[in-house]
Design a protein around this motif. Sequence first.
Motif, PDB file in Angstrom:
ATOM      1  N   LEU A 198       0.783  -1.283  -0.101  1.00 26.56           N
ATOM      2  CA  LEU A 198       0.054  -0.003   0.022  1.00 26.56           C
ATOM      3  C   LEU A 198       0.858   1.298  -0.160  1.00 26.56           C
ATOM      4  N   ILE A 199       2.177   1.222   0.811  1.00 24.82           N
ATOM      5  CA  ILE A 199       2.988   2.202   0.712  1.00 24.82           C
ATOM      6  C   ILE A 199       3.470   2.679  -0.436  1.00 24.82           C
ATOM      7  N   GLY A 200       3.984   1.451  -1.397  1.00 32.00           N
ATOM      8  CA  GLY A 200       4.622   1.483  -2.450  1.00 32.00           C
ATOM      9  C   GLY A 200       3.435   2.169  -3.649  1.00 32.00           C
ATOM     10  N   LEU A 201       2.468   1.598  -3.562  1.00 28.90           N
ATOM     11  CA  LEU A 201       1.300   1.963  -4.383  1.00 28.90           C
ATOM     12  C   LEU A 201       1.083   3.643  -4.251  1.00 28.90           C
ATOM     13  N   THR A 202       1.006   4.174  -3.086  1.00 34.85           N
ATOM     14  CA  THR A 202       1.013   5.423  -2.672  1.00 34.85           C
ATOM     15  C   THR A 202       2.092   6.233  -3.229  1.00 34.85           C
ATOM     16  N   LEU A 203       3.438   5.928  -3.188  1.00 37.32           N
ATOM     17  CA  LEU A 203       4.267   6.514  -3.552  1.00 37.32           C
ATOM     18  C   LEU A 203       4.579   6.703  -5.078  1.00 37.32           C
ATOM     19  N   VAL A 204       4.072   5.567  -5.971  1.00 39.49           N
ATOM     20  CA  VAL A 204       4.013   5.424  -7.276  1.00 39.49           C
ATOM     21  C   VAL A 204       3.080   6.356  -7.853  1.00 39.49           C
ATOM     22  N   SER A 205       1.738   6.423  -7.071  1.00 43.80           N
ATOM     23  CA  SER A 205       0.652   7.265  -7.443  1.00 43.80           C
ATOM     24  C   SER A 205       1.091   8.709  -7.407  1.00 43.80           C
ATOM     25  N   THR A 244      -4.512  11.217 -19.170  1.00 42.76           N
ATOM     26  CA  THR A 244      -4.448   9.826 -19.192  1.00 42.76           C
ATOM     27  C   THR A 244      -3.736   9.633 -17.737  1.00 42.76           C
ATOM     28  N   LEU A 245      -2.522  10.337 -17.212  1.00 40.97           N
ATOM     29  CA  LEU A 245      -1.907   9.885 -16.046  1.00 40.97           C
ATOM     30  C   LEU A 245      -2.698  10.449 -14.640  1.00 40.97           C
ATOM     31  N   SER A 246      -3.558  11.188 -15.016  1.00 44.66           N
ATOM     32  CA  SER A 246      -4.428  11.777 -13.875  1.00 44.66           C
ATOM     33  C   SER A 246      -5.330  10.527 -13.590  1.00 44.66           C
ATOM     34  N   ILE A 247      -5.994  10.152 -14.672  1.00 45.40           N
ATOM     35  CA  ILE A 247      -6.841   8.943 -14.495  1.00 45.40           C
ATOM     36  C   ILE A 247      -6.326   7.818 -13.813  1.00 45.40           C
ATOM     37  N   ILE A 248      -4.953   7.470 -14.234  1.00 44.21           N
ATOM     38  CA  ILE A 248      -4.342   6.428 -13.549  1.00 44.21           C
ATOM     39  C   ILE A 248      -3.885   6.776 -11.891  1.00 44.21           C
ATOM     40  N   PHE A 249      -3.783   7.924 -11.573  1.00 48.84           N
ATOM     41  CA  PHE A 249      -3.443   8.262 -10.496  1.00 48.84           C
ATOM     42  C   PHE A 249      -4.734   8.128  -9.629  1.00 48.84           C
ATOM     43  N   VAL A 250      -5.867   8.784 -10.245  1.00 47.00           N
ATOM     44  CA  VAL A 250      -7.180   8.426  -9.627  1.00 47.00           C
ATOM     45  C   VAL A 250      -7.534   6.695  -9.042  1.00 47.00           C
ATOM     46  N   ILE A 251      -7.210   6.206 -10.176  1.00 45.45           N
ATOM     47  CA  ILE A 251      -7.474   4.493  -9.995  1.00 45.45           C
ATOM     48  C   ILE A 251      -6.334   3.963  -8.775  1.00 45.45           C
ATOM     49  N   ILE A 270       3.533   9.493 -10.168  1.00 45.38           N
ATOM     50  CA  ILE A 270       2.452   9.576 -11.509  1.00 45.38           C
ATOM     51  C   ILE A 270       1.565  11.173 -11.431  1.00 45.38           C
ATOM     52  N   ALA A 271       1.174  11.459 -10.301  1.00 47.30           N
ATOM     53  CA  ALA A 271       0.482  12.755 -10.354  1.00 47.30           C
ATOM     54  C   ALA A 271       1.505  13.883 -10.773  1.00 47.30           C
ATOM     55  N   ILE A 272       2.883  13.849 -10.157  1.00 50.72           N
ATOM     56  CA  ILE A 272       3.763  14.801 -10.563  1.00 50.72           C
ATOM     57  C   ILE A 272       4.034  15.011 -11.971  1.00 50.72           C
ATOM     58  N   TYR A 273       4.181  13.840 -12.612  1.00 50.04           N
ATOM     59  CA  TYR A 273       4.506  13.780 -13.893  1.00 50.04           C
ATOM     60  C   TYR A 273       3.296  14.175 -14.893  1.00 50.04           C
ATOM     61  N   ALA A 274       1.962  13.896 -14.411  1.00 47.77           N
ATOM     62  CA  ALA A 274       0.832  14.362 -15.102  1.00 47.77           C
ATOM     63  C   ALA A 274       0.930  15.963 -14.884  1.00 47.77           C
ATOM     64  N   TYR A 275       1.168  16.711 -13.690  1.00 44.37           N
ATOM     65  CA  TYR A 275       1.234  17.804 -13.714  1.00 44.37           C
ATOM     66  C   TYR A 275       2.347  18.555 -14.769  1.00 44.37           C
ATOM     67  N   ARG A 276       3.318  17.932 -14.865  1.00 45.50           N
ATOM     68  CA  ARG A 276       4.409  18.547 -15.645  1.00 45.50           C
ATOM     69  C   ARG A 276       3.994  18.193 -17.125  1.00 45.50           C
ATOM     70  N   ASN A 277       3.317  17.336 -17.383  1.00 42.25           N
ATOM     71  CA  ASN A 277       2.578  17.241 -18.853  1.00 42.25           C
ATOM     72  C   ASN A 277       1.847  18.387 -19.134  1.00 42.25           C
TER      73      ASN A 277
END
Length: 63
Positions: A11-18, A39-46, A21-28
Amino acid sequence: MSKTKISPITLIGLTLVSISIAIYAYRNFESEQTGYGVTLSIIFVILIAMVIAGVNRNKKIDN
């Protein structure tokens, strides 16, 4: 059949990955690549939904 708990490390790993991904989505979004950003925002929410569901599942199993 007994239910198994989801590992807190998972769960901690999944949180860090999300979060990454949110930071990468913001940069995009900043570089005007909205398709990748959406697309990355949708993956973040999931992924965040999966973390919340995992925490809730572990709480129900403890009780």
